[in-house]
Design a protein around this motif. Structure first.
Motif, PDB file in Angstrom:
ATOM      1  N   GLU A  36       0.822  -1.206   0.000  1.00  0.00           N
ATOM      2  CA  GLU A  36       0.000   0.000   0.000  1.00  0.00           C
ATOM      3  C   GLU A  36       0.858   1.258   0.000  1.00  0.00           C
ATOM      4  O   GLU A  36       1.925   1.295   0.623  1.00  0.00           O
ATOM      5  N   VAL A  37       0.398   2.294  -0.681  1.00  0.00           N
ATOM      6  CA  VAL A  37       1.118   3.565  -0.718  1.00  0.00           C
ATOM      7  C   VAL A  37       0.973   4.276   0.621  1.00  0.00           C
ATOM      8  O   VAL A  37      -0.130   4.444   1.142  1.00  0.00           O
ATOM      9  N   VAL A  38       2.116   4.715   1.177  1.00  0.00           N
ATOM     10  CA  VAL A  38       2.143   5.456   2.433  1.00  0.00           C
ATOM     11  C   VAL A  38       2.375   6.940   2.175  1.00  0.00           C
ATOM     12  O   VAL A  38       1.751   7.798   2.802  1.00  0.00           O
ATOM     13  N   GLU A  39       3.277   7.250   1.222  1.00  0.00           N
ATOM     14  CA  GLU A  39       3.590   8.646   0.908  1.00  0.00           C
ATOM     15  C   GLU A  39       3.971   8.756  -0.558  1.00  0.00           C
ATOM     16  O   GLU A  39       4.596   7.853  -1.118  1.00  0.00           O
ATOM     17  N   PHE A  40       3.619   9.889  -1.157  1.00  0.00           N
ATOM     18  CA  PHE A  40       3.939  10.134  -2.559  1.00  0.00           C
ATOM     19  C   PHE A  40       4.084  11.640  -2.743  1.00  0.00           C
ATOM     20  O   PHE A  40       3.172  12.400  -2.442  1.00  0.00           O
ATOM     21  N   ARG A  41       5.265  12.070  -3.217  1.00  0.00           N
ATOM     22  CA  ARG A  41       5.484  13.512  -3.395  1.00  0.00           C
ATOM     23  C   ARG A  41       6.503  13.765  -4.502  1.00  0.00           C
ATOM     24  O   ARG A  41       7.429  12.977  -4.724  1.00  0.00           O
ATOM     25  N   GLY A  42       6.340  14.898  -5.176  1.00  0.00           N
ATOM     26  CA  GLY A  42       7.236  15.260  -6.260  1.00  0.00           C
ATOM     27  C   GLY A  42       8.589  15.713  -5.758  1.00  0.00           C
ATOM     28  O   GLY A  42       8.730  16.242  -4.657  1.00  0.00           O
ATOM     29  N   ILE A  43       9.602  15.500  -6.607  1.00  0.00           N
ATOM     30  CA  ILE A  43      10.965  15.943  -6.316  1.00  0.00           C
ATOM     31  C   ILE A  43      11.225  17.190  -7.153  1.00  0.00           C
ATOM     32  O   ILE A  43      11.231  17.130  -8.387  1.00  0.00           O
ATOM     33  N   PRO A  44      11.461  18.361  -6.536  1.00  0.00           N
ATOM     34  CA  PRO A  44      11.503  19.616  -7.294  1.00  0.00           C
ATOM     35  C   PRO A  44      12.800  19.902  -8.033  1.00  0.00           C
ATOM     36  O   PRO A  44      12.813  20.695  -8.963  1.00  0.00           O
ATOM     37  N   SER A  45      13.926  19.295  -7.647  1.00  0.00           N
ATOM     38  CA  SER A  45      15.208  19.669  -8.248  1.00  0.00           C
ATOM     39  C   SER A  45      15.361  19.067  -9.635  1.00  0.00           C
ATOM     40  O   SER A  45      14.790  18.029  -9.956  1.00  0.00           O
ATOM     41  N   GLY A  46      16.166  19.732 -10.483  1.00  0.00           N
ATOM     42  CA  GLY A  46      16.458  19.225 -11.816  1.00  0.00           C
ATOM     43  C   GLY A  46      15.478  19.716 -12.866  1.00  0.00           C
ATOM     44  O   GLY A  46      14.489  20.384 -12.564  1.00  0.00           O
ATOM     45  N   ILE A  47      15.764  19.357 -14.128  1.00  0.00           N
ATOM     46  CA  ILE A  47      14.968  19.926 -15.219  1.00  0.00           C
ATOM     47  C   ILE A  47      14.684  18.946 -16.358  1.00  0.00           C
ATOM     48  O   ILE A  47      14.262  19.371 -17.427  1.00  0.00           O
ATOM     49  N   GLU A  48      14.836  17.639 -16.146  1.00  0.00           N
ATOM     50  CA  GLU A  48      14.728  16.725 -17.282  1.00  0.00           C
ATOM     51  C   GLU A  48      13.523  15.789 -17.227  1.00  0.00           C
ATOM     52  O   GLU A  48      12.814  15.652 -18.212  1.00  0.00           O
ATOM     53  N   ASN A  49      13.299  15.116 -16.096  1.00  0.00           N
ATOM     54  CA  ASN A  49      12.205  14.166 -15.965  1.00  0.00           C
ATOM     55  C   ASN A  49      11.291  14.557 -14.814  1.00  0.00           C
ATOM     56  O   ASN A  49      11.610  15.457 -14.042  1.00  0.00           O
ATOM     57  N   SER A  50      10.163  13.876 -14.693  1.00  0.00           N
ATOM     58  CA  SER A  50       9.279  14.047 -13.540  1.00  0.00           C
ATOM     59  C   SER A  50       9.556  12.917 -12.556  1.00  0.00           C
ATOM     60  O   SER A  50       9.319  11.754 -12.860  1.00  0.00           O
ATOM     61  N   ASN A  51      10.081  13.259 -11.386  1.00  0.00           N
ATOM     62  CA  ASN A  51      10.445  12.264 -10.377  1.00  0.00           C
ATOM     63  C   ASN A  51       9.619  12.446  -9.121  1.00  0.00           C
ATOM     64  O   ASN A  51       9.294  13.582  -8.732  1.00  0.00           O
ATOM     65  N   PHE A  52       9.300  11.324  -8.468  1.00  0.00           N
ATOM     66  CA  PHE A  52       8.490  11.346  -7.257  1.00  0.00           C
ATOM     67  C   PHE A  52       9.058  10.356  -6.242  1.00  0.00           C
ATOM     68  O   PHE A  52       9.429   9.236  -6.600  1.00  0.00           O
ATOM     69  N   PHE A  53       9.125  10.771  -4.991  1.00  0.00           N
ATOM     70  CA  PHE A  53       9.418   9.826  -3.923  1.00  0.00           C
ATOM     71  C   PHE A  53       8.154   9.019  -3.655  1.00  0.00           C
ATOM     72  O   PHE A  53       7.064   9.587  -3.507  1.00  0.00           O
ATOM     73  N   LEU A  54       8.326   7.702  -3.565  1.00  0.00           N
ATOM     74  CA  LEU A  54       7.200   6.788  -3.348  1.00  0.00           C
ATOM     75  C   LEU A  54       7.544   5.864  -2.190  1.00  0.00           C
ATOM     76  O   LEU A  54       8.518   5.113  -2.264  1.00  0.00           O
ATOM     77  N   THR A  55       6.765   5.949  -1.118  1.00  0.00           N
ATOM     78  CA  THR A  55       6.952   5.050   0.025  1.00  0.00           C
ATOM     79  C   THR A  55       5.725   4.167   0.149  1.00  0.00           C
ATOM     80  O   THR A  55       4.585   4.659   0.125  1.00  0.00           O
ATOM     81  N   THR A  56       5.959   2.865   0.252  1.00  0.00           N
ATOM     82  CA  THR A  56       4.868   1.906   0.432  1.00  0.00           C
ATOM     83  C   THR A  56       5.112   1.110   1.710  1.00  0.00           C
ATOM     84  O   THR A  56       6.128   1.287   2.392  1.00  0.00           O
ATOM     85  N   THR A  57       4.219   0.228   1.996  1.00  0.00           N
ATOM     86  CA  THR A  57       4.373  -0.624   3.177  1.00  0.00           C
ATOM     87  C   THR A  57       5.526  -1.609   3.025  1.00  0.00           C
ATOM     88  O   THR A  57       5.897  -2.283   3.996  1.00  0.00           O
TER      89      THR A  57
END
Length: 331
Positions: free
Chosen positions: A23-44
């Motif tokens: 299950e997803v616990v946390e999901f948030r965008g990573i603001p640094s950089g300029i090339e791709n869309s990255n997100f921190f994803l924490t699950t159980t």
């Protein structure tokens, strides 16, 4: 990296059905950089990074993901792409290729010392040697052909002196790349973007006798097959400089180069063309920062880097640096 493509809860829930990650616990965008869309994803079940690739195509992406898997299997600490339930390493999210990789431990060291540079140098050499039997091939997409294509696009934004530097250095690099010595330089898969913010260091437990411990290299999405000396030059141009002036710090430079050569000594051709490759590394990032600064794409979070930083570095390398010599070699 910068978030170009937003992902809401519904998008994420549909995407996660393709993985067995709990299950997803946390999901948030990573603001640094300029090339791709990255997100921190924490699950159980653990901590991961979800990346949506804004430029790389579905045909190009397997090289990067398979390279990371290859290096991870050879005990090089890098993010390991996670297979989906159908065994593939990526799928489409909002019509763009996307993947989930393991999240490395540690934090970036943005003010590195001699010991950090030594750790990076040794691991970079290990990475180069581990890639020798990696079969897939993709050239560095930000090398000479891209410089020749991009120079006319950024040239109108430059001053006369900047334009002269842009054109004269491009001519120098064309001649260098066409030389027999360049052809003789050893190479293979390279990171091509090993900046301070693409390396993590783990906390060191008291009493271990170590001052620093490298957690791993990440963000391989500019990787490609190139000359190993180019990869070293790109790394030195970030890790071993005074950020305000772009000048090389002799102690950090020496530490990184010595540590690298405890694993793989330089060839005579590499020693002879160290300055040429430092210039190539500076030129590549001056060019890309000019492009991102003057011809940016819209993004939800976008922080283009100052292109004058690598202009200073390039001018500094043109003024001369200490050559690779016995003081840097271990053979």
């Amino acid at each position: 990296m910068a978030v170009f493509t937003a992902v809401n809860e519904t998008d994420l829930a549909h995407w996660m059905r393709h993985y067995d990650l709990g299950e997803v616990v946390e999901f948030r965008g990573i603001p640094s950089g300029i090339e791709n869309s990255n997100f921190f994803l924490t699950t159980t079940r653990g901590a991961y990074v979800l990346t949506i690739f804004e430029k790389l195509t579905a045909d190009q992406l397997p090289f990067y993901l398979e390279l990371m898997r290859h290096l991870a299997k050879h005990q090089v600490p890098v993010p390991d792409p996670l297979p989906r339930e159908d065994g593939t390493l990526f799928g489409l999210l909002h019509g763009k290729p996307a993947a989930i990789v393991t999240k490395l431990p540690g934090a970036a060291q943005l003010s590195p010392g001699v010991e950090h540079c030594a750790e990076v140098g040794q691991m970079l050499a290990r990475m180069h040697l581990a890639g020798r039997d990696f079969v897939p091939y993709l050239p560095n997409l930000r090398s000479l052909a891209w410089w020749e294509e991009t120079a006319p696009q950024v040239s109108p934004f430059l001053t006369g002196a900047q334009r002269e530097l842009l054109e004269s250095e491009l001519a120098h690099q064309r001649a260098f790349f066409a030389s027999d010595d360049y052809a003789a330089l050893p190479g293979g898969p390279c990171h091509c973007d090993l900046f301070r913010d693409n390396v993590l260091f783990d906390p060191v437990a008291p009493g271990t006798g170590h001052t620093v411990r490298l957690g791993g290299f990440f963000d391989f999405y500019f990787a490609g097959c190139d000359k190993w000396l180019f990869d070293i030059a790109v790394t030195v141009n970030d890790w071993c400089i005074d950020l305000a002036t772009g000048e090389l710090d002799p102690q950090r430079t020496d530490a990184l180069l010595r540590a690298y050569q405890t694993v793989r000594p330089f060839t005579k051709e590499e020693q002879r063309h160290w300055t040429d490759m430092l210039r190539a590394g500076a030129y590549r990032f001056w060019m890309s920062r000019l492009y991102d600064f003057y011809l940016p794409r819209a993004a939800e979070m976008l922080k283009p880097h100052d292109p004058t930083h690598f202009e200073r570095i390039l001018r500094s390398r043109l003024a001369g640096v200490a050559p690779l010599s016995a003081s840097h070699t271990c053979n």
